[in-house]
Design a protein around this motif. Structure first.
Motif, mmCIF file in Angstrom:
data_model
loop_
_atom_site.group_PDB
_atom_site.id
_atom_site.type_symbol
_atom_site.label_atom_id
_atom_site.label_comp_id
_atom_site.label_asym_id
_atom_site.label_seq_id
_atom_site.Cartn_x
_atom_site.Cartn_y
_atom_site.Cartn_z
ATOM 1 N N ARG A 121 -3.325 -2.778 30.522
ATOM 2 C CA ARG A 121 -2.501 -3.356 29.579
ATOM 3 C C ARG A 121 -1.488 -2.499 28.783
ATOM 4 O O ARG A 121 -0.988 -2.985 27.739
ATOM 5 C CB ARG A 121 -3.465 -4.102 28.960
ATOM 6 C CG ARG A 121 -4.055 -5.202 29.517
ATOM 7 C CD ARG A 121 -4.996 -6.284 28.784
ATOM 8 N NE ARG A 121 -6.083 -5.439 28.063
ATOM 9 C CZ ARG A 121 -6.580 -5.896 27.065
ATOM 10 N NH1 ARG A 121 -6.099 -6.866 26.431
ATOM 11 N NH2 ARG A 121 -7.739 -5.002 26.651
ATOM 12 N N ARG A 122 -1.390 -1.128 28.957
ATOM 13 C CA ARG A 122 -0.303 -0.267 28.720
ATOM 14 C C ARG A 122 0.849 -0.451 29.540
ATOM 15 O O ARG A 122 0.446 0.109 30.846
ATOM 16 C CB ARG A 122 -0.939 1.190 28.370
ATOM 17 C CG ARG A 122 -1.807 1.065 27.154
ATOM 18 C CD ARG A 122 -1.868 2.237 26.685
ATOM 19 N NE ARG A 122 -3.078 2.635 25.495
ATOM 20 C CZ ARG A 122 -3.397 2.263 24.478
ATOM 21 N NH1 ARG A 122 -2.559 1.259 23.951
ATOM 22 N NH2 ARG A 122 -4.431 2.127 23.905
ATOM 23 N N MET A 123 1.944 -0.542 29.164
ATOM 24 C CA MET A 123 3.063 -0.553 30.127
ATOM 25 C C MET A 123 3.351 0.905 30.902
ATOM 26 O O MET A 123 3.809 0.944 31.956
ATOM 27 C CB MET A 123 4.354 -0.808 29.120
ATOM 28 C CG MET A 123 5.648 -0.570 29.968
ATOM 29 S SD MET A 123 5.920 -2.217 30.863
ATOM 30 C CE MET A 123 7.516 -1.625 31.729
ATOM 31 N N ARG A 124 2.892 1.856 30.248
ATOM 32 C CA ARG A 124 3.299 3.172 30.870
ATOM 33 C C ARG A 124 2.504 3.428 31.790
ATOM 34 O O ARG A 124 2.639 4.003 32.950
ATOM 35 C CB ARG A 124 3.423 4.481 29.620
ATOM 36 C CG ARG A 124 2.125 4.406 28.821
ATOM 37 C CD ARG A 124 2.389 5.663 27.694
ATOM 38 N NE ARG A 124 1.211 5.916 27.107
ATOM 39 C CZ ARG A 124 0.727 5.423 26.077
ATOM 40 N NH1 ARG A 124 1.490 4.469 25.431
ATOM 41 N NH2 ARG A 124 -0.326 5.790 25.206
ATOM 42 N N ARG A 163 2.809 0.967 34.878
ATOM 43 C CA ARG A 163 4.305 1.368 35.814
ATOM 44 C C ARG A 163 3.659 2.523 36.602
ATOM 45 O O ARG A 163 4.034 2.575 37.722
ATOM 46 C CB ARG A 163 5.281 1.579 34.696
ATOM 47 C CG ARG A 163 6.529 2.151 35.655
ATOM 48 C CD ARG A 163 7.889 2.045 34.807
ATOM 49 N NE ARG A 163 7.751 2.693 33.557
ATOM 50 C CZ ARG A 163 8.667 2.237 32.350
ATOM 51 N NH1 ARG A 163 9.588 1.467 32.824
ATOM 52 N NH2 ARG A 163 8.537 3.002 31.285
ATOM 53 N N ALA A 190 8.900 -4.506 34.238
ATOM 54 C CA ALA A 190 8.781 -4.547 33.138
ATOM 55 C C ALA A 190 8.741 -5.997 32.477
ATOM 56 O O ALA A 190 7.563 -6.366 31.729
ATOM 57 C CB ALA A 190 9.695 -3.771 32.323
ATOM 58 N N PHE A 222 5.343 -7.333 33.667
ATOM 59 C CA PHE A 222 4.220 -6.671 32.929
ATOM 60 C C PHE A 222 4.203 -7.710 31.734
ATOM 61 O O PHE A 222 2.893 -7.956 31.220
ATOM 62 C CB PHE A 222 4.484 -5.634 32.533
ATOM 63 C CG PHE A 222 3.392 -4.979 31.588
ATOM 64 C CD1 PHE A 222 2.144 -4.478 31.948
ATOM 65 C CD2 PHE A 222 3.779 -4.513 30.214
ATOM 66 C CE1 PHE A 222 1.212 -4.097 31.262
ATOM 67 C CE2 PHE A 222 2.981 -4.110 29.434
ATOM 68 C CZ PHE A 222 1.552 -3.876 29.826
#
Lengths: 237, 198
Positions: free
Chosen positions: B23-26, B29, B55, B58
């Motif tokens: 659940r962290r974008m980085r 991705r 993005a 997400f």
């Protein structure tokens, strides 16, 4: 909490800003010149000379702009410890300068990611934004403080000179508000130093996705709404 | 039931529980990029990823997961499966992948050849889900034999294009469940609660 005391040391920040302003003007001027000057129509010696002068001005001006970048890591916390709750709104000497230096460097990186590297960033305006927060705005949850700081940064015009072409890279043409939102979101994220740039890139991409919501909250100066957006996304950068 | 193809090693390492990292974008991705590269190597094709779409996917997934999150901790296990289905729903609703060439290492009648993009996204969701389940519940999910049945993939592609919610049901089918096909993207516990209300 009382406001931090002004830094009594000689103030280099306005000088840096002035030099960056020169860089901005030169870059923009250089771009304009390159756009409008028919260099390729000049005879060879003249076209080489004119092109070299314009490029040299750009390189010199670019060097001026990198002065503060090295301070950013110090300003926003170094070492291996995770940065959590990094909105260091303390009353210690020079806190406003650290904040301004960090904001400057982070905004520069965000603007590069938004493909708008020539937008002007004012470190002095960032410092003023920090200092202008009222004592009660320096307390509370990170998201609340970040919302107050965001509105203060917008009001202080920390970003200036975005062209229509720059603005077009962001939904709603809200490049200034989205860039500020991205940096403030990043400041609240839990990350290690090694992840700083990846986290800033992620914060920028998140800001782009919710650009309409972030921009609407900033334009209407809706601090609770802005705070809610930060609270929703800070853990997900 | 059988085990997933062994591509979980392509997911980036993290010091956090996977349910947090995903659940962290980085991390999301990086995981998607690494996995797509790995599965592309396996099936013999190169994928192109649309970062802006990813993005947005997400964010929609985060909000969807949050909006249906059950309050009862006993439902966590089921909700992990459902959340993987929601991820597939968002990926198929606005496909962030394009296969730049047909898979050169896959059989002509395989799912990877039939729909390379849908196959990669499905396997990503199953792999992340499997890794999270193993970490949280020491449970290694098995996949249904229907994963090898091209008719299911044909149905999946056809129906997902008409309504992305079908993707949730497809993923739950792969995990051996019988989904509620009327409302596959409504968490069944919540649906059950609502149906019992006067």
């Amino acid at each position: 909490m009382r406001n931090p005391l002004p830094n009594p040391l000689p103030d280099a920040m306005p000088l840096r800003d002035a030099l960056r302003g020169l860089r901005h003007a030169v870059r923009r001027g250089g771009e304009t010149l390159l756009d409008v000057m028919p260099l390729n129509q000049l005879p060879p010696p003249a076209t080489h000379l004119a092109g070299a002068v314009i490029r040299e001005m750009g390189v010199l001006a670019k060097g001026v702009g990198e002065v503060a970048s090295d301070f950013a890591r110090i300003a926003l916390g170094g070492g291996d410890a995770p940065h959590s709750a990094p909105l260091k709104l303390t009353a210690r000497l020079g806190a406003e300068d650290e904040f301004a230096q960090g904001i400057y460097a982070a905004l520069r990186l965000v603007l590069q990611r938004l493909d708008a590297p020539s937008v002007y960033v004012s470190e002095t305006a960032a410092r003023m934004a920090y200092l202008s927060l009222l004592p009660d705005q320096r307390q509370g949850q990170d998201a609340d403080i970040a919302a107050a700081l965001s509105l203060s940064l917008v009001e202080a015009k920390v970003l200036r000179g975005a062209s229509a072409q720059d603005a077009a890279h962001v939904p709603g043409r809200a490049i200034e508000n989205v860039a500020i939102f991205a940096v403030m979101l990043w400041l609240q994220s839990n990350r290690h130093e090694a992840e700083d740039e990846a986290a800033l890139a992620s914060a920028t991409d998140l800001a782009l996705v919710i650009a309409a919501e972030a921009d609407a909250a900033i334009v209407s100066r809706d601090s609770p709404k802005l705070s809610a957006l930060y609270a929703e996304f800070a853990a997900h950068v | 039931m059988s085990e997933l193809p062994p591509l979980s090693g392509s997911l980036p390492s993290t010091n956090e529980p996977l349910r947090i990292a995903v659940r962290r974008m980085r991390w999301f991705r990086a995981a998607f990029e690494a996995y797509v590269k790995a599965i592309g190597d396996r099936v013999g094709c190169t994928y192109q990823i649309d970062d802006a779409k990813l993005a947005a996917i997400f964010v929609r997934w985060l909000r969807a997961v949050e909006s249906q999150k059950p309050s009862n901790r006993q439902d966590r296990h089921d909700y992990f499966e459902f959340a993987a289905g929601l991820m597939l729903r968002e990926l198929t609703a606005d496909m962030p992948l394009v296969a730049l060439s047909p898979p050169s290492k896959s059989a002509a009648d395989s799912a990877a050849t039939f729909w390379p993009e849908g196959y990669a996204c499905t396997m990503f969701c199953l792999t992340v889900h499997s890794a999270a389940m193993e970490h949280e519940f020491q449970d290694k999910p098995q996949v249904s034999p229907v994963i090898e049945d091209l008719r299911h993939w044909w149905s999946f592609k056809e129906n997902a294009q008409m309504g992305a919610s079908f993707s949730v049901g497809f993923l739950l089918t792969l995990l051996g469940h019988q989904p509620n096909w009327m409302m596959p993207d409504v968490f069944r516990v919540r649906l059950s609660d609502e149906l019992q209300q006067p």
